[in-house]
Design an enzyme around this catalytic site. Structure first.
Site, PDB file in Angstrom:
ATOM      1  N   CYS A  71      58.485 -12.619  29.015  1.00 48.77           N
ATOM      2  CA  CYS A  71      59.943 -12.295  29.214  1.00 48.77           C
ATOM      3  C   CYS A  71      59.847 -10.963  29.984  1.00 48.77           C
ATOM      4  O   CYS A  71      59.248  -9.950  29.653  1.00 48.77           O
ATOM      5  CB  CYS A  71      60.832 -12.010  28.098  1.00 48.77           C
ATOM      6  SG  CYS A  71      62.371 -11.751  28.365  1.00 48.77           S
TER       7      CYS A  71
ATOM      8  N   HIS B  10      56.193  -8.221  24.244  1.00 53.17           N
ATOM      9  CA  HIS B  10      55.177  -9.215  24.177  1.00 53.17           C
ATOM     10  C   HIS B  10      53.705  -8.617  24.328  1.00 53.17           C
ATOM     11  O   HIS B  10      52.583  -9.297  23.702  1.00 53.17           O
ATOM     12  CB  HIS B  10      55.341 -10.369  24.664  1.00 53.17           C
ATOM     13  CG  HIS B  10      56.451 -11.109  24.347  1.00 53.17           C
ATOM     14  ND1 HIS B  10      56.312 -12.190  23.446  1.00 53.17           N
ATOM     15  CD2 HIS B  10      57.625 -11.182  24.787  1.00 53.17           C
ATOM     16  CE1 HIS B  10      57.448 -12.740  23.218  1.00 53.17           C
ATOM     17  NE2 HIS B  10      58.307 -12.201  24.094  1.00 53.17           N
TER      18      HIS B  10
ATOM     19  N   ARG C  98      65.443  -8.224  19.857  1.00 53.33           N
ATOM     20  CA  ARG C  98      66.030  -9.249  19.529  1.00 53.33           C
ATOM     21  C   ARG C  98      65.652  -9.853  17.953  1.00 53.33           C
ATOM     22  O   ARG C  98      65.951 -10.719  17.292  1.00 53.33           O
ATOM     23  CB  ARG C  98      65.899 -10.759  20.420  1.00 53.33           C
ATOM     24  CG  ARG C  98      66.862 -10.347  21.617  1.00 53.33           C
ATOM     25  CD  ARG C  98      66.420 -11.085  22.928  1.00 53.33           C
ATOM     26  NE  ARG C  98      67.193 -10.699  23.982  1.00 53.33           N
ATOM     27  CZ  ARG C  98      66.697  -9.562  24.674  1.00 53.33           C
ATOM     28  NH1 ARG C  98      65.873  -8.941  24.121  1.00 53.33           N
ATOM     29  NH2 ARG C  98      67.337  -9.344  25.831  1.00 53.33           N
TER      30      ARG C  98
ATOM     31  N   SER D 237      63.944 -15.071  19.372  1.00 56.19           N
ATOM     32  CA  SER D 237      64.628 -16.252  19.699  1.00 56.19           C
ATOM     33  C   SER D 237      64.367 -17.662  19.260  1.00 56.19           C
ATOM     34  O   SER D 237      65.128 -18.522  19.082  1.00 56.19           O
ATOM     35  CB  SER D 237      65.002 -16.238  21.028  1.00 56.19           C
ATOM     36  OG  SER D 237      65.764 -15.082  21.606  1.00 56.19           O
TER      37      SER D 237
ATOM     38  N   CYS E  21      67.295 -15.030  24.232  1.00 55.22           N
ATOM     39  CA  CYS E  21      66.421 -14.978  25.413  1.00 55.22           C
ATOM     40  C   CYS E  21      65.367 -16.229  25.089  1.00 55.22           C
ATOM     41  O   CYS E  21      64.646 -16.453  24.331  1.00 55.22           O
ATOM     42  CB  CYS E  21      65.407 -13.720  25.025  1.00 55.22           C
ATOM     43  SG  CYS E  21      64.265 -13.803  26.497  1.00 55.22           S
TER      44      CYS E  21
ATOM     45  N   CYS F 240      61.429 -16.381  26.279  1.00 56.13           N
ATOM     46  CA  CYS F 240      61.051 -15.716  25.131  1.00 56.13           C
ATOM     47  C   CYS F 240      60.686 -16.832  24.045  1.00 56.13           C
ATOM     48  O   CYS F 240      59.774 -17.639  23.470  1.00 56.13           O
ATOM     49  CB  CYS F 240      61.742 -14.639  24.342  1.00 56.13           C
ATOM     50  SG  CYS F 240      61.382 -13.161  24.931  1.00 56.13           S
TER      51      CYS F 240
HETATM   52  N1  NFV Z   1      63.594 -13.433  21.706  1.00 56.63           N
HETATM   53  C1  NFV Z   1      63.060 -12.569  22.542  1.00 56.63           C
HETATM   54 FE1  NFV Z   1      62.685 -11.454  23.512  1.00 56.63          FE
HETATM   55  C2  NFV Z   1      63.111 -10.061  22.598  1.00 56.63           C
HETATM   56  N2  NFV Z   1      63.790  -9.167  22.212  1.00 56.63           N
HETATM   57  C3  NFV Z   1      60.761 -11.259  22.355  1.00 56.63           C
HETATM   58  O1  NFV Z   1      59.965 -11.253  21.658  1.00 56.63           O
HETATM   59  O2  NFV Z   1      63.523 -11.338  24.907  1.00 56.63           O
HETATM   60 NI1  NFV Z   1      63.132 -11.771  26.321  1.00 56.63          NI
END
Ligand code: NFV
Ligand code: HEM
Ligand code: HEM
Ligand code: SF4
Ligand code: SF4
Ligand code: F3S
Ligand SMILES: [Mg+2]
Lengths: 376, 244, 558
Positions: C62, C69, C485, C508, C552, C555
C-alpha cells in the site's frame, strides 16, 4: 481542441485573483522546470491563457495507490492548483466525491461528451489471467474498462512502474498475469512515467507539458519523457566522486557509510537505473534514497523486482541459495576446469608416456643421424 | 609413429600473431578490470574522493582495452579474407564432412586418449577452428553488451551506435548481468586454451607453442602428401600447400 | 416491504477496490456484504526471495499507509533471526511511524471522509465573516480573516460556475443527511485545501530518514541512514533540525486545524454516536516502543483484546500462539489444501486463488458462496474490530493515563458518555484524538533521539545477523505493528536462507473481510446493520460508516 465557451486556465486564475504578473512568473518558472529555453515563456503563457481545463479521467487497477499519493505531494505546481485550475479531474476513485453509480455516471459523461479530447491516466497494471477477474470495478474487468476508455482518449499517461512495467504484482511468478498498459491498448499515444512511485514533480511536470504545449513531450526509445528519464541515477548522483575514487560502503552504518561513500557494494542500482532522483530529489528536493543511505533499488526499471537480492551487485542465480551469483558459479566452474585440466595432464602422461618416449627416441635418432632435412 | 622427416610450414603470418597477442592482452586486462568493476576492492579509508580516482582509472582502462579489443577483432575478421589459408574464415565454420570427422578424431585423441593418429591439418584442426568460432561469437556478444552499456556513459557517436542493444535485452541491469557472466567464458577459455596449446606441443611435438611467436609449425612429411610433394618440388612450403 | 439490494461499486474516497452490497428494508440496512475485487498475490510473489528484501515488496502492499508494511516486514525477519536493533533505529522508526499517522489521518479526515459530512455547494452560500468568527472561536490558527474565506469561496464558486465539476461532480450535495450550516461547510472546504498543501510537508520526515515518500527505505537490523554530526552526507544537525521543524509544524496543524474542525463538526452529527457500532470486540497489537520492541509493557499504544465491549478486562495477544490468530476462506476466493472450512495460523497459511464468483460483467455477487478476495481473520475465533478506536479502547481499558486523558477530554467536549465511542462518530473521533497523542509522542521521541546522540550513541544498524550464513536453516517470525487503520502483522517462515512462507494479516482484512464459516460478520458488515438510508439511490449513510474505518483494500487483499 475543446469548446472555448468554458473559461480558460488564465481566466480561471484571474477569477481567483491571480494577477497577470504572477501568472507570467509562474509560466517562466514552469518553463525553466521543463528545461526549455527562455524563448518558450511566451508560448507557455499563451497556452495557459487560451485553454479551457482539460477533462481528465484517472483509473486505478492493480496498484497500491502510491502514484496518487506521490502526485498529491507535488510542490510545483501544487496539486490543488492542478485539480482546481488546470485540469478537470472528472474520475478518480481516490478523491472524487461521488461513489458507485454516480461515479460511473461522471466517468461516462466525460467519455461521451469529450470523446477524443480527454486525457486518460492509468495507475496500476491490468490482470489478464482468468478472464480478468483479478481486478473488477463495478462488475466489469479492468481490461474491459481500459479498452473502452482508451478508444476515446486523446492521449494516455501510464503512471508508475505498475502501468509501465507491471511492477510488483508482475514479479515472478506473476500469479494474476499482471500486464502493463501498452500491452493492452493501442492506437493512442502513451507516455510512460515509471517509478515506484514516480517523483511527484515528474508526474505534474508531464501534465503541465501536455497542457502548455498541447503535445506529447519528447519521449525516449521506451516512451518515457526525455526530460526526466534520459540519465542514470548514477550519472547525477552526488556520491559519484566516491565511486570514481573507489570509496565504497562495505556494510550498512560502517565508517564509510557514516562518511557517505558510494553504495555500489551494498547493491546500489544507480548505475543501471534511469530516473531523475539525483537531480530533482524527492518531496520538494529534501533527499533521495541514496542521500538517505540506502542504495537505489532500480524502481523505475522494468523487472527490477526480479533483479534481487537488492543488497548484492549481482542477482542470485535461480535455483541456488540467495548468495549464489554468477561469480560463485564461475569460480566453481573455473576451479573444476583447472582440476579437470590437471587430471587430464596426469592421465595423458600415463596413457601416452610410451608413445612419447618412442617419439623422443626417434628424435634422438634423427639428431644422431643429422636428419636428412638439414634442419638447423 | 616415426617422425623422421619434419617439414617447416609458415602458418601464422605476422598480422595473425600480432592480433593474437594483442587480443590475449586485451582479454586479460578486460577480465581483471571487469572483475574489479563488478567487485571493487574494499578500501576502508582513504583521502578525500576528489584526490583519488583509482576506480575511475580501472574503468578507463577497461574502456581503452575495449576499443582495442573491438578493432583488433574487426581486423581479424578482415584478415579472415585477406590472410593466408590458415587464417581464412573457412577454418572456423564447419561445413564439410571431413571437418566433422576430424572433430571426432580430435575428441577421441585428446579426451578419450585414443592413440595419436597422423595429423593432417596444418593450421587449426577442425575442433580448434570451431571453438575459435564460438569465441568469436563471444567476442561479438561482449562487444555488443559492453558498448551497449557504454552508450549511456559516452557521448561519442561510436558508442551511440550500440544504444539499441540495451532496450532490446531488457534494460541495463540485464545487459550488465550478461556482460558480467560472459567474463567467465573468457576465463574458462583461456585456461583450457593455454593448456591445450601446451598439451599439443608436448604430445605432437610440432612446435605449437612457438608457432604464435615465429609463425612456423613442424609437420611430419611422411604422413602429409602435400608436403611430401612440396618437398620433392623443392618449393616454398606455405605457397604450395592447398586444400587441406 | 421486500428487501432491496443496493450495490455500491466503486466505493470511492478510499484506497483500492471495495464493493459493498446492502439489503435495505423499511429504510434500514438489513444485511450487508463487503467485497474486495482486486488481488495481486503478493504472498505468492514473496516466496523464495531473500528475507532482507521482503520489506520492499511488502511495502508496496500500500502506498497510502506506506512504511507500515515495511516496518512489519523487517520486524518479522528480526523476530525470526533474533535481531535486536539499536535504540536510534527504534527511534527513527517511531518518528516515521508518527509522521505516517499524522499525514494519513489528516488526509483521511479532509480528503477521504469530510465530503460525507460537508456540503461543498452549501459552502457557496456562507457568509465569510461568520465563518471567520467561528474559526477564531475554535482555534488560534492564524489564517482566519474574512477575506481569506471569501477568496476560497470565490475560487470554489468559479470552479462550480465553470460547469466542469471535476472531483466534486455528482457528489451528494443537498442530501437530507447533510447537517452543517454553510459557514462551517466553508471552513471545512478551506481546510480541505490547506490540508492538501500541508500533508506533503510532514512526509518529509520519511524523506530525511528513508530517502523518499511514498515508499521510504527500511532495513533489516536498523535504519539505512547513518548518523554523523560531522558529515554533510549523513543525518546531522541540519537534517535533525528539519525533522524537528516538521514535527512541530505538524503538531500545530493537528492541534489548531484538524482537532478544532473535528470538534466543530461532530456536534452536528451526534445521531451518529449511536449508529454504526457493529462488532463488540476490539484488538490492538500496540506499538511505539519506549524501551525497544522487545518490551511491550513500555509501548505507547498498549497491546490487548477487549471482548463484548467490556472495558474491565484486557486479554493478552500473542502472535506466536498458533491458536490465536487464524485466517479462514469459506467466503473468500481461495482454496486450502485441507478444505475450505479450515482456519489456519499464518505460519501455516496458504494462498491459492480459486475464483468462483460470477463472470464479469456482473450485477450482483453470489453472497451465499465465496464473494471476496479478502481472507477472514479471527482472534480465538472472534471477529475483531481494529483501528484507532480499538487502540484507544484497549489503552483506556488498560488504564493508560495519557490515553485516558485525551479520550476523556474528547468525551467531555462532545458531552457524550464513553459508550458513544462504539459508533461511526466514535471511530472518526478516535482517529482525531489519537493524532493528538501521536503528535505529542513524536516530540518525545525526537527529544530521546537527540539525547541519545548527545550521549555519544550513533549506532543505526545491527549487522551481526546480516549474512545469511549466520542464520539457522529454519526460522519463523512475526512482525507486529499498529498501522493507521489498525493491528497489522506479517508472518514469515525462512528456510535455507529464503522465504518459505509469508503471510500478511492486515487491518483492513480484519475489518472488511467477508463473514466466516459460522456466519459471523466482520466489522464493516456488522457496522452497517440498522443504518438508516434516506435515499437508496444516494447511499451517503453507508459511505459514512464505511469511511469511518478508512478502508484500504490494496492492503486488505494484497
Ligand atoms: N489496512 C491497511 Fe493499511 C493501513 N493503515 C495497513 O497495514 O492502508 Ni493502506
Ligand atoms: C573480454 C571482454 C570483456 C570482459 C571479460 C568484460 C568484463 C566486464 C565485467 C566483469 C564487468 C563488470 C560488470 C558488472 O559486474 O557490473 C564489465 C563492465 C563493463 N564493461 Fe566489460 N568486459 C569486456 C569487454 C568489454 C567491451 C568490449 C566493452 C565496450 C565498451 C565493455 C564495456 C563495459 C562497460 C561499459 C562496463 C560497465 C562499467 C561501469 O558501469 O562502470 N566491456 N566488463
Ligand atoms: C588469454 C590468453 C589467450 C587467448 C585469449 C588466446 C586466444 C586465441 C585465439 C582467439 C586463437 C585463434 C587465433 C586465430 O586463428 O585467429 C588462438 C590461437 C592460438 N593460440 Fe592463443 N590465446 C591465448 C594465449 C595463448 C598462449 C599463452 C599461447 C602459447 C604459448 C597461445 C598459442 C596459440 C596457438 C599456438 C594458437 C593456434 C592454435 C591452433 O590453431 O590450434 N595462445 N589463441
Ligand atoms: S508503481 Fe509502485 S508505487 Fe506505484 S502503484 Fe505500483 S507498486 Fe505502487
Ligand atoms: S551511490 Fe549508487 S548511484 Fe551513487 S555513485 Fe554510487 S553506485 Fe552510483
Ligand atoms: S530506487 Fe527509485 S526512487 Fe530513485 S534512486 Fe532509485 S529510482
Ligand atoms: Mg494475507
Amino acid at each position: 481542441m475543446i469548446a472555448t465557451s468554458r473559461p480558460t486556465i488564465w481566466e480561471h486564475a484571474q477569477s481567483r485573483g491571480v494577477s497577470r504578473r504572477d501568472c507570467l512568473s509562474a509560466c517562466a518558472w514552469m518553463t525553466a522546470m521543463l528545461g526549455l529555453p527562455a524563448t518558450a515563456v511566451p508560448e507557455i503563457t499563451k497556452a495557459l491563457e487560451t485553454k479551457p481545463r482539460l477533462p481528465v479521467v484517472w483509473f486505478h487497477f492493480q496498484e497500491c495507490t502510491c502514484c496518487s499519493e506521490s502526485f498529491i505531494r507535488s510542490s510545483h505546481p501544487a496539486v490543488a492548483d492542478i485539480i482546481l485550475d488546470k485540469i478537470s479531474l472528472d474520475y478518480t476513485e481516490t478523491l472524487q466525491a461521488a461513489a458507485g453509480h454516480q461515479a460511473e455516471e461522471a466517468l461516462h459523461e466525460t467519455m461521451t461528451k469529450y470523446k477524443g479530447e480527454y486525457l486518460m491516466l492509468v495507475e496500476g497494471s491490468i490482470p489478464t489471467a482468468a478472464n480478468g477477474v483479478y481486478c473488477c470495478i463495478g462488475g466489469r474487468t479492468a481490461q474491459d474498462i481500459v479498452q473502452e476508455a482508451a478508444a476515446g482518449a486523446k492521449a494516455v499517461i501510464a503512471w508508475g512502474s505498475c502501468a509501465c512495467n507491471g511492477c510488483v504484482q508482475a514479479a515472478k511468478p506473476n500469479p494474476t498475469r499482471a500486464t502493463p498498459l501498452h500491452k493492452i491498448i493501442s492506437g493512442v499515444p502513451i507516455i510512460k512515467v515509471p517509478g515506484c512511485p514516480p517523483i511527484a514533480e515528474v508526474m505534474t511536470g508531464t501534465i503541465v507539458h501536455l497542457l502548455a504545449f498541447d503535445r506529447v513531450p519528447q519521449l525516449d526509445g521506451l516512451g518515457r519523457p526525455k526530460a526526466f528519464y534520459s540519465r542514470r541515477v548514477h550519472d547525477t548522483c552526488y556520491r559519484r566522486p566516491n565511486y570514481d575514487a573507489g570509496l565504497f560502503v562495505n556494510s550498512f552504518d560502517d565508517e564509510n557509510a557514516k562518511r557517505g561513500y558510494c553504495l555500489y557494494k551494498v547493491g546500489c542500482r544507480g548505475p543501471v537505473t534511469y530516473n531523475a532522483c539525483g537531480v530533482m530529489r524527492w518531496n520538494g528536493g529534501v533527499s533521495f534514497p541514496i542521500q538517505s543511505g540506502h542504495g537505489c533499488i532500480g524502481c523505475s526499471e522494468a523487472n527490477f523486482w526480479d533483479n534481487g537480492p537488492f543488497y548484492h551487485h549481482l542477482p542470485s542465480f535461480p535455483g541456488f541459495g540467495i548468495e549464489t551469483t554468477a561469480d560463485n558459479i564461475g569460480l566453481a566452474v573455473g576451479a573444476a576446469t583447472v582440476a579437470g585440466v590437471a587430471a587430464h595432464a596426469v592421465v595423458t602422461n600415463i596413457r601416452k608416456r610410451h608413445l612419447i618416449r618412442e617419439e623422443m627416441k626417434t628424435s634422438e635418432d634423427v639428431k644422431d643421424g643429422r636428419a636428412e632435412q638439414g634442419g638447423e | 609413429m616415426q617422425s623422421t622427416s619434419l617439414g617447416r610450414v609458415y602458418v601464422w603470418e605476422i598480422p595473425v600473431r600480432l592480433y593474437h597477442w594483442l587480443n590475449a592482452l586485451c582479454i586479460v586486462v578486460l577480465c581483471i578490470t571487469g572483475y574489479l568493476i563488478g567487485q571493487p576492492l574494499a578500501i576502508q579509508q582513504a583521502s578525500e574522493a576528489s584526490f583519488s580516482y583509482w576506480f575511475g582509472w580501472v574503468r578507463f582502462i577497461h574502456f581503452v582495452a575495449a576499443y582495442l579489443f573491438l578493432f583488433n577483432f574487426a581486423f581479424r575478421i578482415y584478415w579472415g579474407f585477406a590472410g593466408n589459408k590458415y587464417a581464412g574464415w573457412k577454418n572456423f565454420i564447419i561445413y564439410r564432412r571431413k571437418q566433422l570427422k576430424e572433430i571426432k578424431d580430435v575428441l577421441a585423441v585428446d579426451i578419450l586418449q585414443a592413440d595419436n593418429k597422423p595429423i593432417e591439418t596444418i593450421g587449426h584442426n577442425a575442433m580448434a577452428g570451431f571453438t575459435y568460432f564460438l569465441t568469436f561469437l563471444a567476442f561479438l556478444f561482449q562487444c555488443l553488451t559492453g558498448f551497449g552499456l557504454y552508450a549511456a556513459m559516452s557521448k561519442s557517436w561510436f558508442a551511440q551506435l550500440f544504444a539499441w542493444i540495451v532496450p532490446l535485452m531488457g534494460g541495463d541491469f540485464a545487459v550488465r548481468q550478461w556482460h558480467h557472466a560472459f567474463m567467465w567464458f573468457f576465463i574458462l577459455f583461456a585456461i583450457v586454451h593455454v593448456y591445450l596449446v601446451f598439451y599439443h606441443d608436448y604430445v605432437e611435438g610440432r612446435g605449437e607453442i612457438s608457432s604464435m611467436g615465429g609463425g612456423w609449425k613442424f609437420i611430419d612429411k611422411e604422413h602429409h602428401p602435400v608436403l611430401k610433394k612440396q618437398d620433392s618440388d623443392k618449393a616454398g612450403p606455405a605457397s604450395a600447400a592447398n586444400d587441406i | 416491504m421486500a428487501a432491496k439490494r443496493i450495490v455500491i461499486d466503486p466505493v470511492t474516497r478510499i484506497e483500492g477496490h471495495l464493493r459493498v452490497e446492502i439489503e435495505v428494508k423499511d429504510g434500514l440496512v438489513a444485511d450487508a456484504f463487503s467485497s474486495g475485487t482486486m488481488v495481486r498475490g503478493l504472498e505468492i510473489i514473496l516466496r523464495g526471495r531473500d528475507p532482507r528484501d521482503a520489506w520492499a515488496f511488502a511495502e508496496r502492499t500500500c502506498g497510502v499507509c506506506t512504511t507500515v508494511h515495511a516496518l512489519a516486514s523487517v520486524r518479522s525477519v528480526e523476530d525470526a533471526l533474533g535481531i535486536v536493533i539499536p535504540p536510534n533505529a527504534e527511534l527513527v522508526r517511531n518518528l516515521m511511524f508518527c509522521a505516517q499517522y499524522m499525514q494519513d489521518h489528516v488526509v483521511h479526515f479532509y480528503h477521504l471522509h469530510a465530503l460525507d459530512w460537508v456540503d461543498i455547494v452549501s459552502a457557496l452560500k456562507a457568509d465569510p465573516i461568520k465563518t471567520s468568527e467561528i474559526a477564531k472561536s475554535i482555534s488560534s490558527w492564524p489564517k482566519t480573516s474574512p477575506n481569506y474565506f471569501a477568496e476560497v469561496q470565490k475560487r470554489i464558486g468559479n470552479f462550480v460556475a465553470s460547469g466542469q465539476l471535476g472531483i466534486f461532480a455528482k457528489g451528494y450535495w443537498g442530501h437530507p443527511a447533510m447537517k452543517l450550516p454553510p459557514e462551517v461547510n466553508l471552513l471545512a472546504v478551506t481546510h480541505y485545501l490547506e490540508a492538501l498543501e500541508w500533508q506533503k510537508e510532514i512526509v518529509k520526515v520519511h524523506t530525511v530518514f528513508g530517502g523518499k515518500n511514498p515508499h521510504p527505505n527500511y532495513l533489516v537490523g536498523g535504519a539505512p541512514c547513518s548518523l554523523n554530526l560531522d558529515e554533510a552526507n549523513a543525518i546531522n544537525a541540519e537534517r535533525l533540525a528539519l525533522v524537528g521543524k516538521l514535527l512541530a509544524e505538524a503538531k500545530t496543524f493537528v492541534e489548531q486545524v484538524y482537532i478544532p474542525d473535528l470538534l466543530a463538526i461532530a456536534p452536528f452529527y451526534t445521531d451518529w454516536a449511536s449508529i454504526g457500532g457493529g462488532l463488540r470486540n476490539y484488538m490492538a497489537y500496540g506499538d511505539l516502543p519506549k524501551n525497544g520492541f522487545g518490551d511491550p509493557s513500555k509501548f505507547k499504544f498498549p497491546r490487548g483484546v477487549l471482548l463484548d465491549r467490556d472495558l474491565s478486562k484486557v486479554y493478552e495477544v500473542d502472535g506466536h500462539d498458533p491458536r490465536q490468530v487464524t485466517e479462514a476462506i469459506s467466503h473468500s476466493w481461495y482454496e486450502y489444501s485441507d478444505g475450505d472450512q479450515a482456519a489456519r495460523h499464518p505460519w501455516e497459511g496458504e494462498t491459492k486463488f480459486n475464483y468462483t464468483g460470477p463472470q464479469p460483467p456482473y450485477e450482483q455477487l453470489n453472497v451465499e458462496g465465496k464473494y471476496s478476495w479478502l481472507k477472514t481473520p479471527r482472534w480465538n475465533g472472534h471477529a475483531m474490530e481494529v483501528g484507532p478506536l480499538a487502540r484507544l479502547l484497549v489503552g483506556y481499558a488498560s488504564g493508560n493515563a495519557e490515553i485516558k486523558a485525551v479520550v476523556d477530554m474528547g468525551l467531555k467536549k462532545l458531552n457524550v458518555p464513553v459508550t458513544a465511542l462504539f459508533s461511526t462518530l466514535g471511530r472518526t473521533a478516535a482517529r482525531g484524538l489519537e493524532t493528538i497523542l501521536v503528535a505529542n509522542w513524536a516530540q518525545e521521541f525526537y527529544g530521546d533521539l537527540l539525547a541519545n546522540i548527545k550521549n555519544g550513541d550513533t549506532r543505526m544498524f545491527n549487522g551481526e545477523k546480516w549474512e545469511p550464513a549466520t542464520w539457522p536453516t529454519k526460522a519463523r517470525g512475526v512482525g507486529l505493528t499498529e498501522a493507521p487503520r489498525g493491528a497489522l502483522a506479517h508472518w514469515i517462515v525462512i528456510e535455507d536462507e529464503k522465504i518459505a512462507n509469508y503471510q500478511l494479516v492486515v487491518p483492513s482484512t480484519w475489518n472488511a473481510s467477508p463473514r466466516d464459516a459460522k456466519g459471523q460478520r466482520s466489522a464493516y458488515e456488522a457496522s452497517l446493520i440498522g443504518t438508516p438510508i434516506a435515499d437508496p439511490e444516494k447511499p451517503l449513510e453507508v459511505l459514512r460508516t464505511i469511511h469511518s474505518f478508512d478502508p484500504c483494500l490494496a492492503c486488505a487483499v494484497h
